[in-house]
Design an enzyme around this catalytic site. Structure first.
Site, PDB file in Angstrom:
ATOM      1  N   CYS A 122       0.998  -0.738   0.214  1.00  0.00           N
ATOM      2  CA  CYS A 122      -0.772  -0.249  -0.059  1.00  0.00           C
ATOM      3  C   CYS A 122       0.591   1.385   0.394  1.00  0.00           C
ATOM      4  CB  CYS A 122      -0.678  -0.139   1.420  1.00  0.00           C
ATOM      5  SG  CYS A 122      -1.190   1.389   1.637  1.00  0.00           S
ATOM      6  N   GLU A 123       0.423   1.911  -0.647  1.00  0.00           N
ATOM      7  CA  GLU A 123       1.314   3.263  -0.903  1.00  0.00           C
ATOM      8  C   GLU A 123       1.448   4.338   0.225  1.00  0.00           C
ATOM      9  OE1 GLU A 123      -1.129   6.815  -3.936  1.00  0.00           O
ATOM     10  OE2 GLU A 123       0.038   4.546  -5.234  1.00  0.00           O
ATOM     11  N   HIS A 124      -0.308   3.971   0.683  1.00  0.00           N
ATOM     12  CA  HIS A 124      -0.266   5.143   1.666  1.00  0.00           C
ATOM     13  C   HIS A 124       0.174   4.954   2.890  1.00  0.00           C
ATOM     14  CE1 HIS A 124      -4.281   5.533  -0.252  1.00  0.00           C
ATOM     15  NE2 HIS A 124      -3.959   6.546  -0.983  1.00  0.00           N
ATOM     16  N   HIS A 125       0.621   3.662   3.276  1.00  0.00           N
ATOM     17  CA  HIS A 125       1.185   3.293   4.761  1.00  0.00           C
ATOM     18  C   HIS A 125       2.262   2.403   4.742  1.00  0.00           C
ATOM     19  CE1 HIS A 125      -2.870   3.673   5.188  1.00  0.00           C
ATOM     20  NE2 HIS A 125      -2.042   4.546   6.563  1.00  0.00           N
ATOM     21  N   HIS A 159      -5.699  -6.101   3.368  1.00  0.00           N
ATOM     22  CA  HIS A 159      -5.221  -5.110   3.402  1.00  0.00           C
ATOM     23  C   HIS A 159      -4.902  -5.114   5.138  1.00  0.00           C
ATOM     24  CE1 HIS A 159      -5.738  -2.938  -0.598  1.00  0.00           C
ATOM     25  NE2 HIS A 159      -6.845  -3.805  -0.641  1.00  0.00           N
ATOM     26  N   GLN A 188      -5.091  -0.821  -4.658  1.00  0.00           N
ATOM     27  CA  GLN A 188      -5.207  -1.519  -5.335  1.00  0.00           C
ATOM     28  C   GLN A 188      -6.266  -1.118  -6.805  1.00  0.00           C
ATOM     29  OE1 GLN A 188      -7.668  -4.454  -2.642  1.00  0.00           O
ATOM     30  NE2 GLN A 188      -9.304  -5.837  -4.810  1.00  0.00           N
ATOM     31  N   CYS A 223      -3.151  -2.147   6.226  1.00  0.00           N
ATOM     32  CA  CYS A 223      -4.022  -1.141   6.950  1.00  0.00           C
ATOM     33  C   CYS A 223      -4.605  -0.476   7.357  1.00  0.00           C
ATOM     34  CB  CYS A 223      -2.944   0.298   5.791  1.00  0.00           C
ATOM     35  SG  CYS A 223      -4.491   0.057   4.145  1.00  0.00           S
TER      36      CYS A 223
END
Length: 375
Positions: free
Chosen positions: A261-264, A330, A302, A332
């Site tokens: 995941c690019e956010h976390h 996920h 995703q 996250c």
């Protein structure tokens, strides 16, 4: 260990960085030099955007705002920096597009080789030609990987050492290092230093036994988990496209994918189903799984990952239709935030007849056992 974040002369402009082509490779940097020293030295040549340098490494990069400043620094007398004794050391500057002409890659060592032993022996092997710097590449377990980079004063010294090594140590492989190898080593060291600093900022003792090799392991693991950045669709397909009159649905089900995941920067994983209807051409089935793997081994969301796989197949084959359906869990959502263990996310991307023809879409969904409510 030094924090290796770049120095920016104007923090307000970090959002619009100049291209990498505005960089130069700097070597023969005196030990103890800081990024600030490097910035000041090259500021006399132009407007410096960023400098990058390793502790205990005698090379780095300087990036300028303007291409004209790069030309200036490459065509004028290079700057100098004082060493620990106060002596002025002239820096060596080369464009990043050039291969280094003073760095050898020497391989064939056993796992027992260590840096101290290599430094003791090298001048005997090279008939007295002493390297400026030796970087023996090590495994996670602290053993030699079997090769080292050796930087010499100039191309002449490197060539002399090259010839001596071929005569005195024919069992070793010797070649002039490729720039990509030097840069790869540089990037790995920078990542290791970032991890080390993060561990310290968390309040950990980064030098204790359990964490001593964690920066190296983490850097290698992250390189592996994001190796899709170094792949290209053209090279991956490699011509595995064949003329075929088949015009019925082709489906590859249950391709397992792992992504980040690019956010976390936490993992997500699951299965992807890829279908297409040929339009005179088919692709090797393994290539479909490889395409999914390439895009998943990047920092992702995703929704975009699903769409990128579909677009790649559409671009490669120009079929009558493409459909990609993905179902993932996920971390996250599971180990932080809402903490809902067992939740999964389903995404789809449909192109061509899968988008316009409900019957074709229904056939696909029945084959992968999706509920009719999704039609």
């Amino acid at each position: 260990m030094e924090n290796n974040a770049s120095i920016f002369d104007d923090g307000d402009n970090q959002e619009n960085p100049p291209p990498q082509e505005h960089s130069v490779l700097v070597s023969n940097v005196p030990r103890g030099t800081t990024r600030d020293d490097l910035c000041k030295a090259f500021s006399t040549k132009g407007a410096v955007y960023a400098t990058e340098l390793f502790e205990n490494r005698q090379y780095g990069f300087v990036r300028f705002y303007n291409a004209s400043d790069v030309k200036n620094v490459l065509t004028s007398k290079p700057p100098s920096i004082n060493d620990s004794q106060g002596n002025a050391v002239v820096l060596r500057v080369s464009p990043i597009s050039d291969e280094p002409k003073n760095v050898l890659r020497v391989g064939g060592f056993g796992p027992e080789m260590d840096s101290h032993l290599l430094r003791e022996m090298i001048t005997t092997w090279t008939n007295g030609v002493k390297p400026l710097n030796i970087d023996l590449v090590m495994t996670e377990e602290g053993q030699s990987k079997g090769y080292a980079f050796m930087e010499f004063q100039d191309n002449g010294a490197a060539l002399e050492a090259y010839k001596a090594l071929e005569i005195n140590k024919p069992q070793y492989s010797v070649e002039f290092a490729k720039l990509r190898d030097v840069q790869k080593d540089f990037v790995m060291r920078r990542m290791e230093q970032s991890c080390y600093q993060t561990l310290m900022d968390l309040g950990e003792d980064a030098s204790r036994e359990g964490l001593l090799k964690t920066p190296q392991r983490w850097a290698k693991a992250l390189q592996f988990l994001t190796r899709g950045y170094s792949d290209s669709l053209h090279e991956l397909v490699n011509g595995a496209i064949f003329d075929e009159s088949h015009h019925e649905l082709v489906l590859v089900k249950d391709i397992v994918v792992y992504s980040m995941c690019e956010h976390h920067m936490l993992p997500f994983w699951g299965k992807v189903h890829v279908a297409y209807i040929p339009n005179g051409k088919v692709i090797g089935l393994s290539k479909i799984a490889r395409i999914a793997e390439m895009y998943s081994r990047r920092l992702q969301v995703q929704e975009r990952l699903t769409r990128e796989i579909a677009n790649a197949l559409q671009e490669t084959l120009k079929p009558m239709g493409v459909a990609v359906i993905m179902d993932c869990a996920h971390m996250c959502m599971m180990m932080r935030g809402v903490q809902k263990v067992g939740a999964s996310t389903t995404t789809s991307s449909v192109i061509g007849v899968f988008e316009t023809d409900p019957r074709t879409r229904a056939e696909l969904f029945s084959l992968i056992n999706l509920p009719k409510a999704m039609l």
